[in-house]
Design a protein around this motif. Structure first.
Motif, PDB file in Angstrom:
ATOM      1  N   UNK A   1      -8.378  -2.111  -1.791  1.00 34.22           N
ATOM      2  CA  UNK A   1      -8.894  -0.775  -1.518  1.00 34.22           C
ATOM      3  C   UNK A   1      -8.323  -0.341  -0.176  1.00 34.22           C
ATOM      4  N   UNK A   2      -8.493   0.918   0.169  1.00 33.25           N
ATOM      5  CA  UNK A   2      -7.915   1.432   1.405  1.00 33.25           C
ATOM      6  C   UNK A   2      -8.762   0.980   2.594  1.00 33.25           C
ATOM      7  N   UNK A   3      -8.494  -0.229   3.033  1.00 30.68           N
ATOM      8  CA  UNK A   3      -9.348  -0.882   4.019  1.00 30.68           C
ATOM      9  C   UNK A   3      -8.869  -0.583   5.442  1.00 30.68           C
ATOM     10  N   UNK A   4      -9.794  -0.414   6.361  1.00 34.45           N
ATOM     11  CA  UNK A   4      -9.398  -0.187   7.746  1.00 34.45           C
ATOM     12  C   UNK A   4      -9.844  -1.332   8.656  1.00 34.45           C
TER      13      UNK A   4
ATOM     14  N   UNK B   1      -3.005  -0.174  -2.936  1.00 34.49           N
ATOM     15  CA  UNK B   1      -3.541  -0.023  -1.579  1.00 34.49           C
ATOM     16  C   UNK B   1      -2.428   0.091  -0.543  1.00 34.49           C
ATOM     17  N   UNK B   2      -1.341  -0.670  -0.759  1.00 34.43           N
ATOM     18  CA  UNK B   2      -0.205  -0.563   0.161  1.00 34.43           C
ATOM     19  C   UNK B   2       0.355   0.853   0.136  1.00 34.43           C
ATOM     20  N   UNK B   3       0.481   1.394  -1.104  1.00 29.88           N
ATOM     21  CA  UNK B   3       1.031   2.734  -1.245  1.00 29.88           C
ATOM     22  C   UNK B   3       0.132   3.759  -0.559  1.00 29.88           C
ATOM     23  N   UNK B   4      -1.150   3.584  -0.758  1.00 32.04           N
ATOM     24  CA  UNK B   4      -2.134   4.494  -0.171  1.00 32.04           C
ATOM     25  C   UNK B   4      -2.038   4.462   1.355  1.00 32.04           C
ATOM     26  N   UNK B   5      -1.887   3.264   1.902  1.00 35.17           N
ATOM     27  CA  UNK B   5      -1.823   3.126   3.352  1.00 35.17           C
ATOM     28  C   UNK B   5      -0.564   3.794   3.904  1.00 35.17           C
ATOM     29  N   UNK B   6       0.545   3.656   3.174  1.00 36.59           N
ATOM     30  CA  UNK B   6       1.782   4.310   3.618  1.00 36.59           C
ATOM     31  C   UNK B   6       1.641   5.819   3.575  1.00 36.59           C
TER      32      UNK B   6
ATOM     33  N   UNK C   1      -1.060   7.462   3.849  1.00 38.22           N
ATOM     34  CA  UNK C   1      -1.975   7.868   4.904  1.00 38.22           C
ATOM     35  C   UNK C   1      -1.240   8.002   6.239  1.00 38.22           C
ATOM     36  N   UNK C   2      -0.380   7.044   6.535  1.00 38.29           N
ATOM     37  CA  UNK C   2       0.398   7.093   7.776  1.00 38.29           C
ATOM     38  C   UNK C   2       1.250   8.355   7.826  1.00 38.29           C
ATOM     39  N   UNK C   3       1.890   8.634   6.675  1.00 41.18           N
ATOM     40  CA  UNK C   3       2.769   9.791   6.583  1.00 41.18           C
ATOM     41  C   UNK C   3       1.980  11.087   6.771  1.00 41.18           C
ATOM     42  N   UNK C   4       0.840  11.186   6.097  1.00 42.08           N
ATOM     43  CA  UNK C   4      -0.018  12.375   6.218  1.00 42.08           C
ATOM     44  C   UNK C   4      -0.445  12.540   7.672  1.00 42.08           C
ATOM     45  N   UNK C   5      -0.835  11.441   8.290  1.00 43.68           N
ATOM     46  CA  UNK C   5      -1.344  11.509   9.657  1.00 43.68           C
ATOM     47  C   UNK C   5      -0.267  11.997  10.625  1.00 43.68           C
ATOM     48  N   UNK C   6       0.932  11.396  10.556  1.00 45.70           N
ATOM     49  CA  UNK C   6       1.966  11.783  11.523  1.00 45.70           C
ATOM     50  C   UNK C   6       2.394  13.233  11.300  1.00 45.70           C
ATOM     51  N   UNK C   7       2.435  13.669  10.034  1.00 45.46           N
ATOM     52  CA  UNK C   7       2.826  15.049   9.750  1.00 45.46           C
ATOM     53  C   UNK C   7       1.783  16.028  10.266  1.00 45.46           C
TER      54      UNK C   7
END
Ligand SMILES: [Zn+2]
Length: 205
Positions: free
Chosen positions: A35-38, A105-110, A112-118
């Motif tokens: 899951x999308x774990x933090x 989950x790996x895909x989701x995390x990537x 998320x990073x992309x969305x955040x930086x953009x």
């Protein structure tokens, strides 16, 4: 003993997790790949694993099967091969492709990073426009960049805040929204265009 028994008795779940890219800390906790774990919610012991957030649970074969989308039998074969406890041939090509696929989950995390930086870049741009492009006197023509900043800034700030402090459900909603209809791609293209314009402006000065 069949392959299931052999694998279960000879391969440690913690070692398998580490081998497959799931970093387990000294307390036996890891970021859950299911899951999308933090914060590390996955507990990995020698003979089983359990996620306190999403409830995923099982032994080393379940873990590998779930991580790579394999049947239990293929997962057991993969483990036996990777840990050198079988003389069998390596996994065939079709299976190899499956193994190379990233987990959800790996895909989701990537993403998320992309969305955040953009979003961060757009937010900073809007914040700059809000100040630099603001009309100086009531008679000034209103700069379209100022209008855009007034219109979007608080919404973009809200999205960034959600990605920083939201729970996994809220964060997923933002990511999904941005990944739909190529919104993120459009925003990235838009920012790229402005980056170019700004570099021209700097050259002219
Ligand atoms: Zn989990």
């Amino acid at each position: 003993m069949n392959v299931f028994g052999t694998v279960k008795t000879s391969i440690n779940t913690r070692e398998a997790a580490a081998r497959y890219g799931v970093e387990v800390n000294r307390h036996g906790k890891a970021l859950c790949p299911f899951h999308n774990d933090r914060n590390p919610s996955l507990f990995v012991d020698n003979d089983h694993y359990h996620c306190f957030a999403c409830g995923e649970h099982g032994d080393v074969i379940d873990f590998t099967a779930k991580l790579y989308g394999l049947t239990l039998y293929d997962a057991a074969k993969k483990l036996a091969y990777d840990f050198g406890i079988t003389q069998d041939k390596p996994p065939d090509k079709a299976m190899q492709e499956k193994l190379n696929r990233k987990s959800e989950a790996q895909r989701l995390r990537e993403n998320e990073k992309l969305c955040f930086s953009t979003l961060m870049e757009y937010m900073k741009l809007l914040q700059t426009w809000m100040v630099v492009c603001a009309p100086r006197t009531p008679e000034d023509d209103v700069d379209s960049r100022f209008t855009e900043a007034c219109h979007w800034l608080s919404y973009v700030e809200y999205l960034v805040d959600t990605l920083i402090g939201g729970d996994s459900y809220e964060r997923n909603e933002v990511i999904e929204m941005l990944m739909t209809d190529g919104k993120l791609q459009k925003l990235q293209d838009y920012l790229k265009k402005h980056r170019k314009e700004r570099s021209y402006e700097q050259e002219e000065r």
